[in-house]
Design an enzyme around this catalytic site. Structure first.
Site, short mmCIF file in Angstrom:
data_model
loop_
_atom_site.label_atom_id
_atom_site.label_comp_id
_atom_site.label_asym_id
_atom_site.label_seq_id
_atom_site.Cartn_x
_atom_site.Cartn_y
_atom_site.Cartn_z
N GLU A 167 36.20 37.67 30.16
CA GLU A 167 35.63 38.78 28.98
C GLU A 167 35.36 38.06 27.45
O GLU A 167 35.98 38.40 26.60
CB GLU A 167 36.54 39.57 28.97
N GLU A 351 36.67 42.80 38.12
CA GLU A 351 37.96 43.87 37.73
C GLU A 351 37.38 45.01 37.82
O GLU A 351 36.18 45.68 37.24
CB GLU A 351 38.20 43.49 36.25
C1 FCB Z 1 40.52 43.68 31.02
C2 FCB Z 1 41.23 42.56 31.04
C3 FCB Z 1 42.64 42.57 31.69
C4 FCB Z 1 43.18 44.03 31.48
C5 FCB Z 1 42.21 45.29 31.91
C6 FCB Z 1 42.76 46.67 31.79
O1 FCB Z 1 39.74 43.96 29.88
O2 FCB Z 1 40.74 41.56 31.43
O3 FCB Z 1 43.50 41.66 31.27
O4 FCB Z 1 43.71 44.33 30.25
O5 FCB Z 1 41.18 45.00 30.86
#
Ligand code: FCB
Length: 440
Positions: A167, A351
């Site tokens: 990210e 994610e």
């Molecule tokens: C993302 C992150 C992870 C976690 C989730 C909820 O931005 O990569 O580490 O904090 O959000």
């Protein structure tokens, strides 16, 4: 769950994700201090000033945790390596205990039939490098390349995939402009440098891994859908700026070798000298692109200097984070990423998940519904032509949710932070039934 595995392509992969600082316990095994330790020690930055000293104690309980990954029927496990655990001073002498840990972890995955998906950096910058300006420092790409070489010389022969940096938006903007994450700066010049150096470091790491002969290399970006709060032209323009900063800056750098005009308007004067010459490195070919997706924001115009936007009140049901549940955004990002940037390149949802204030005795149906709705969005994107090849749930277990401490629970497995007992939640059981029945 409503979702059916048979509705996904045969070679579609399902997995779970975690990150080093959020679960390992950084007080163990010779890890160096990180900028998250000093950020958390500063009053007001983190809920209850909590840090990752112990976290889930995964450093000692990794076998039990890999058993949970296997029990879920996950085919891939996305984990990260801590720079400060491997190189406590950021550069120089490696901590053998740290390298041994990741070596065992990778072998532990392989022994359980799980593909290791490595992320080199998920935010725990060694304090020694933060002291030198961290991501603002133009030497970062070289330091990061050396870290990459150190880690991947050890585990690069056995990981299934690798991505340099989790990210870039969070590393750049959230941490240097919004000040919500370590190092907690609110400075436009620091932001411009960090955003560019993150991408340049990504490129440097890809170069190192290619030279090592590694395959299946990608990038993991987080996207947030930006919807104008009204049809007013000023609100529409504000949402476009938000989208450019959050989403298009990184895709533009990686796939087009350029930054969006709406971002250059604000950050242009602050970028490091010669930034235009770095795109050959930044946009070197990848094997996949990872999309992390959670929510959307309604954006309106605001007074003040660039970027002159603000968040408007939400309209949809919210998660424990206060984030809107908006699955269409995932579908639309997958389609847009393929259409406008990555073409035929495989896309992974690296994610997706929600925080829910669940306990072991209250079934977390909200999470099951959230996952169901987002899996439906993935199917719609595939139906629309996006080459999506896999989906990872964030997260395997409750963990250190950065500035929100241990309060926000994203896990499929409940963690009691007193006893460290792990207890699978209803969402874990639902996914396990679903994944296991259909992968057999
Ligand atoms: C993302 C992150 C992870 C976690 C989730 C909820 O931005 O990569 O580490 O904090 O959000």
């Amino acid at each position: 769950m409503q979702a059916r595995r048979a509705d996904f392509p045969d070679d579609f992969l399902f997995g779970v994700a975690t990150s080093a600082y959020q679960i390992e316990g950084h007080a163990f095994g010779g890890a160096g201090k990180t900028h998250w330790d000093s950020f958390a020690a500063t009053p007001g930055n983190v809920v209850r000033a909590e840090n990752g000293d112990r976290a889930c104690d995964h450093y000692h309980r990794w076998e039990e945790d890999l058993d949970l990954v296997a029990g879920l029927g996950a085919e891939v496990y996305r984990f990260s390596t801590s720079w400060a655990r491997v190189l406590p001073e950021g550069t120089g002498k490696a901590n053998q205990q740290g390298l041994d840990f990741y070596d065992r972890l990778v072998d532990g995955m392989l022994a359980r039939g799980i593909r290791p998906a490595a992320t080199l950096y998920h935010w725990e910058l060694p304090q020694a490098l933060a002291d030198k300006g961290g991501w603002r420092n133009a030497d970062m790409p070289n330091w990061f390349a050396d870290f990459t070489q150190t880690v991947m010389s050890r585990i690069g022969d056995r990981v299934w995939s690798a991505a340099p940096i989790n990210e870039p938006w969070c590393v750049g903007w959230l941490s240097h402009f919004d000040g919500h994450h370590a190092p907690g700066l609110r400075d436009i010049r620091a932001t411009a440098r960090a955003m560019h150096h993150v991408l340049k470091s990504h490129g440097a790491a890809i170069e190192v891994m290619r030279a090592l002969g590694m395959k299946n290399l990608g990038a993991v970006c987080n996207f947030e859908w930006a919807e104008p709060a009204s049809d007013a032209p000023a609100d529409v323009a504000a949402a476009t700026r938000y989208d450019a900063i959050y989403n298009r800056f990184f895709l533009g750098g990686l796939f087009r070798g350029e930054y969006p005009a709406e971002v250059l308007e604000g950050l242009g004067p602050h970028l490091p000298q010669g930034w235009q010459d770095d795109f050959a490195l930044i946009s070197a070919p990848l094997d996949w692109i990872g999309v992390n997706y959670y929510t959307r924001k309604l954006i309106r115009a605001a007074e003040g200097p660039w970027p002159a936007y603000a968040e408007a009140p939400t309209r949809l049901p919210l998660t424990q984070m206060g984030w809107e549940i908006y699955p269409d955004g995932l579908r639309d990002f997958l389609l847009r990423t393929a259409r406008e940037y990555s073409g035929d390149l495989p896309i992974y949802v690296t994610e997706n998940g929600m925080a829910n204030p669940d306990t072991t005795d209250a079934p977390d149906t909200a999470r099951i519904d959230y996952l169901d709705a987002h899996l439906a969005a993935v199917r719609q994107a595939i139906g629309g032509g996006a080459p999506v090849r896999g989906y990872f749930v964030w997260s395997l277990m409750d963990n250190y949710e950065w500035s929100l401490g241990y309060e926000k629970r994203f896990g499929l497995v409940h963690v009691d932070f007193e006893t460290l007992a792990r207890t699978p939640k209803a969402s874990y059981e639902a996914l396990a039934r679903w994944w296991r029945r259909n992968t057999a």
